[in-house]
Design a protein around this motif. Structure first.
Motif, PDB file in Angstrom:
ATOM      1  N   VAL A   1       0.818  -1.207   0.000  1.00 16.59           N
ATOM      2  CA  VAL A   1       0.000   0.000   0.000  1.00 16.59           C
ATOM      3  C   VAL A   1       0.854   1.259   0.000  1.00 16.59           C
ATOM      4  N   GLY A   2       1.877   1.201   0.825  1.00 15.08           N
ATOM      5  CA  GLY A   2       2.589   2.422   1.190  1.00 15.08           C
ATOM      6  C   GLY A   2       3.169   3.176   0.018  1.00 15.08           C
ATOM      7  N   GLY A   3       2.976   4.464   0.044  1.00 12.44           N
ATOM      8  CA  GLY A   3       3.656   5.314  -0.920  1.00 12.44           C
ATOM      9  C   GLY A   3       4.997   5.685  -0.328  1.00 12.44           C
ATOM     10  N   LYS A   4       5.382   6.929  -0.530  1.00 15.30           N
ATOM     11  CA  LYS A   4       6.678   7.358  -0.031  1.00 15.30           C
ATOM     12  C   LYS A   4       6.740   7.389   1.498  1.00 15.30           C
TER      13      LYS A   4
ATOM     14  N   GLU B   1      -5.915 -26.311   8.877  1.00 13.15           N
ATOM     15  CA  GLU B   1      -7.071 -25.784   8.126  1.00 13.15           C
ATOM     16  C   GLU B   1      -7.539 -24.443   8.681  1.00 13.15           C
ATOM     17  N   ASN B   2      -7.189 -24.166   9.906  1.00 12.82           N
ATOM     18  CA  ASN B   2      -7.620 -22.895  10.497  1.00 12.82           C
ATOM     19  C   ASN B   2      -6.630 -21.758  10.297  1.00 12.82           C
ATOM     20  N   MET B   3      -5.515 -22.053   9.637  1.00  7.45           N
ATOM     21  CA  MET B   3      -4.521 -20.995   9.416  1.00  7.45           C
ATOM     22  C   MET B   3      -5.126 -19.937   8.490  1.00  7.45           C
ATOM     23  N   PRO B   4      -5.141 -18.677   8.893  1.00 10.62           N
ATOM     24  CA  PRO B   4      -5.737 -17.657   8.022  1.00 10.62           C
ATOM     25  C   PRO B   4      -4.914 -17.446   6.748  1.00 10.62           C
ATOM     26  N   ILE B   5      -5.547 -16.889   5.724  1.00 12.30           N
ATOM     27  CA  ILE B   5      -4.798 -16.496   4.525  1.00 12.30           C
ATOM     28  C   ILE B   5      -5.039 -15.007   4.280  1.00 12.30           C
ATOM     29  N   LEU B   6      -4.388 -14.486   3.244  1.00 12.33           N
ATOM     30  CA  LEU B   6      -4.473 -13.050   2.984  1.00 12.33           C
ATOM     31  C   LEU B   6      -5.927 -12.593   2.800  1.00 12.33           C
ATOM     32  N   GLU B   7      -6.745 -13.474   2.210  1.00 11.14           N
ATOM     33  CA  GLU B   7      -8.136 -13.128   1.942  1.00 11.14           C
ATOM     34  C   GLU B   7      -8.904 -12.849   3.240  1.00 11.14           C
TER      35      GLU B   7
ATOM     36  N   ALA C   1      -7.686  -2.398   1.958  1.00 13.22           N
ATOM     37  CA  ALA C   1      -8.282  -3.592   1.348  1.00 13.22           C
ATOM     38  C   ALA C   1      -8.233  -3.500  -0.171  1.00 13.22           C
ATOM     39  N   THR C   2      -8.518  -2.323  -0.701  1.00 15.12           N
ATOM     40  CA  THR C   2      -8.488  -2.166  -2.159  1.00 15.12           C
ATOM     41  C   THR C   2      -7.077  -2.413  -2.694  1.00 15.12           C
ATOM     42  N   ALA C   3      -6.083  -1.905  -1.982  1.00 12.38           N
ATOM     43  CA  ALA C   3      -4.706  -2.115  -2.430  1.00 12.38           C
ATOM     44  C   ALA C   3      -4.345  -3.604  -2.386  1.00 12.38           C
ATOM     45  N   LEU C   4      -4.919  -4.319  -1.417  1.00 13.48           N
ATOM     46  CA  LEU C   4      -4.610  -5.752  -1.281  1.00 13.48           C
ATOM     47  C   LEU C   4      -5.340  -6.594  -2.321  1.00 13.48           C
ATOM     48  N   GLU C   5      -6.395  -6.005  -2.923  1.00 18.84           N
ATOM     49  CA  GLU C   5      -7.291  -6.798  -3.768  1.00 18.84           C
ATOM     50  C   GLU C   5      -6.556  -7.583  -4.860  1.00 18.84           C
TER      51      GLU C   5
END
Ligand code: ATP
Ligand code: MG
Length: 498
Positions: free
Chosen positions: A245-248, A277-283, A301-305
């Motif tokens: 996400v990060g800019g400068k 099976e319970n390990m979270p993912i990026l989603e 969230a949008t940047a991660l999409e």
């Protein structure tokens, strides 16, 4: 008490009666005894012979005269071995048979003066000592164990083609066979897979078309020294989001807060029941962010999409490879420029996870970072590398960085720490500019510098603790091991055909 004083008086009176020579000898003997007892000195009985030769009697006389006048100049007298000249000759020949019984007791350091041909050696005989080449001066083996250093951190420096990766592969193969340590490789050029496959290790190809995945959200109970492994993981996920996400200016304070909040939410299920099976993912992080009220959360969230639903979703999967194999190689060659940064950060986090898990089972982990300048170029991965150099030792980690340019290592005060905190440096052929920098930083003499000037492949200087040694390592090119370690184009394609 009175009696004690009296006996002291008597001994003083006796001492004054001794001849003064005897007192001097007594003092000398005591000093000698002290050296032997406390300064690691030994006592040698030495016979010192000077053999004079001449073609005629006259020439011989002249030579004898010359030799004794040289000795005299240095306050010594040479005595002629009258009636024992035959024994004298026999004793001077390299027959290891001394027939002359004129001997003098000398301590180790005094005896050493008569042996001007000393070389420094590096030979540790422990069970985990590894081979690093031959001593270029004496041709003796160099066998050392990095674990015996104050800190085991290592660097391999040299111009392209000087044999950096080759030295690393050599150490890997050696460590694999001799020690029980785990080995992890960060391989940005995709050149370690033949070796790792041959050792039945796990090569993990991280690329957009690969079907092998590692999950950046992986965590284990030992992940942090403190009780709460999650806070360290949250720190990593913040770095990851910063890259995405990060800019400068990096992440805004509100963004950091919402990410941290979401991280704690998504791991709840896993910690209640820690099964894979319970390990979270990026989603899961993405969804949790969308559920927050702040608009900053939606921004992140949008940047991660694109990393979750879009074309760069390779990090949005549960780990499906055996990251616990004894030797694991992360091949990140095919990641594009943007993804490479992310890939490298995730690999470093995986390494951290492994090192922490290994510590609790008392195992050492060797971590090799080829092309380390790539890691040092990016702020996040550079900071992580510095951290590795500072803290890995306590966790049983043995990191090794390989890079072409010393300048990359001196780019900032922080990164310079890596250089200063490396007790082992394998220095191969150096470019002219780098040589000067190194000479100054490491106090290398001009003579020693000659070993890294236009030197051949696998030749250079080895720094081990406070020892500096020139070494030569010529690996036989007809071995199978050579074929799986070489990077010369012709040899690689030849190997592939076989
Ligand atoms: N000790 C050695 N004995 C024999 N050959 C060697 C040795 N070291 C290196 N070589 C040869 O030199 C070649 C190049 O070595 P290597 O791949 O390690 O270079 P490098 O320094 O890693 O270069 P780059 O910076 O381009 O990655 C190897 O493929 C091998 O053929
Ligand atoms: Mg290389």
């Amino acid at each position: 008490c009175e009696a004690g004083e009296k006996s002291e008086m008597t001994s003083k009176t006796y001492l004054s009666l001794f001849p003064s020579d005897l007192a001097t000898y007594g003092r000398d003997a005591k000093a000698l005894l002290k050296e032997l007892q406390s300064q690691n000195e030994r006592m040698f009985l030495v016979t010192f012979l000077v053999l004079n030769t001449g073609r005629t009697e006259q020439e011989l006389e002249n030579n004898v005269f010359q030799a004794s006048s040289i000795a005299q100049k240095h306050n010594c007298n040479l005595f002629r071995l009258d009636f024992q000249q035959e024994q004298g000759l026999m004793s001077s020949l390299p027959l290891a048979d001394c027939q002359i019984e004129i001997q003098r007791g000398l301590t180790t350091s005094s005896t050493a003066i008569f042996i001007p041909f000393t070389t420094q050696e590096l030979y540790q005989s422990g069970k985990e000592s590894l081979y690093y080449g031959l001593n270029a001066l004496s041709n003796n083996l160099i066998m050392v164990d990095r674990k015996k250093l104050k800190n085991p951190n290592g660097l391999i420096l040299g111009t392209p083609g000087s044999g950096k990766s080759f030295s690393a592969k050599r150490e890997i193969a050696n460590a694999f066979l001799v020690t029980d340590d785990d080995i992890i490789i960060n391989d940005p050029e995709g050149e370690y897979s033949p070796l790792v496959n041959r050792l039945k290790g796990q090569v993990i190809k991280i690329s957009p078309n690969s079907t092998q995945f590692v999950n950046p959200m992986d965590i284990n109970a030992n992940y942090s020294e403190e009780d709460n492994p999650l806070s360290l993981k949250a720190d990593f996920i913040l770095s990851l989001c910063e890259l995405v996400v990060g800019g400068k200016e990096g992440l805004l304070p509100v963004e950091k807060t919402v990410i941290d909040r979401c991280v704690h939410l998504i791991y709840r299920k896993y910690f209640a029941n820690p099964c894979p099976e319970n390990m979270p993912i990026l989603e899961d992080l993405y969804n949790a962010l969308l559920q927050q009220d702040e608009k900053e959360a939606h921004h992140v969230a949008t940047a991660l999409e694109i990393y979750v639903k879009g074309s760069l979703n390779l990090f949005n999967h549960r780990t499906n490879v055996n990251v616990n194999n004894r030797i694991v190689c992360y091949d990140i060659k095919e990641l594009g420029k943007q993804m490479k940064k992310l890939g490298m950060l995730i690999v470093q986090d995986q390494v951290w996870g492994r090192v922490t898990a290994n510590r609790s089972s008392g195992k050492s982990t060797r971590y090799y970072m080829d092309e380390m300048h790539l890691l040092l170029k990016e702020e996040q991965t550079a900071a992580y590398s510095v951290e590795i150099w500072k803290r890995f030792r306590k966790w049983g980690g043995i990191p090794t960085g390989l890079t072409q340019n010393v300048k990359d290592l001196l780019s900032s005060r922080e990164v310079e720490n890596i250089f200063e905190n490396s007790d082992m440096i394998i220095m191969l052929n150096q470019a002219a500019g780098d040589r000067q920098i190194l000479a100054k930083q490491l106090n290398i003499s001009p003579h020693q510098l000659s070993y890294v000037t236009h030197s051949g492949e696998g030749e250079g200087l080895l720094f081990f603790g406070n020892v500096i040694l020139p070494f030569v390592d010529r690996f036989p090119t007809d071995l199978e091991l050579y074929r799986i370690m070489t990077t010369k184009l012709g040899e690689v394609s030849e190997g592939a055909q076989k």
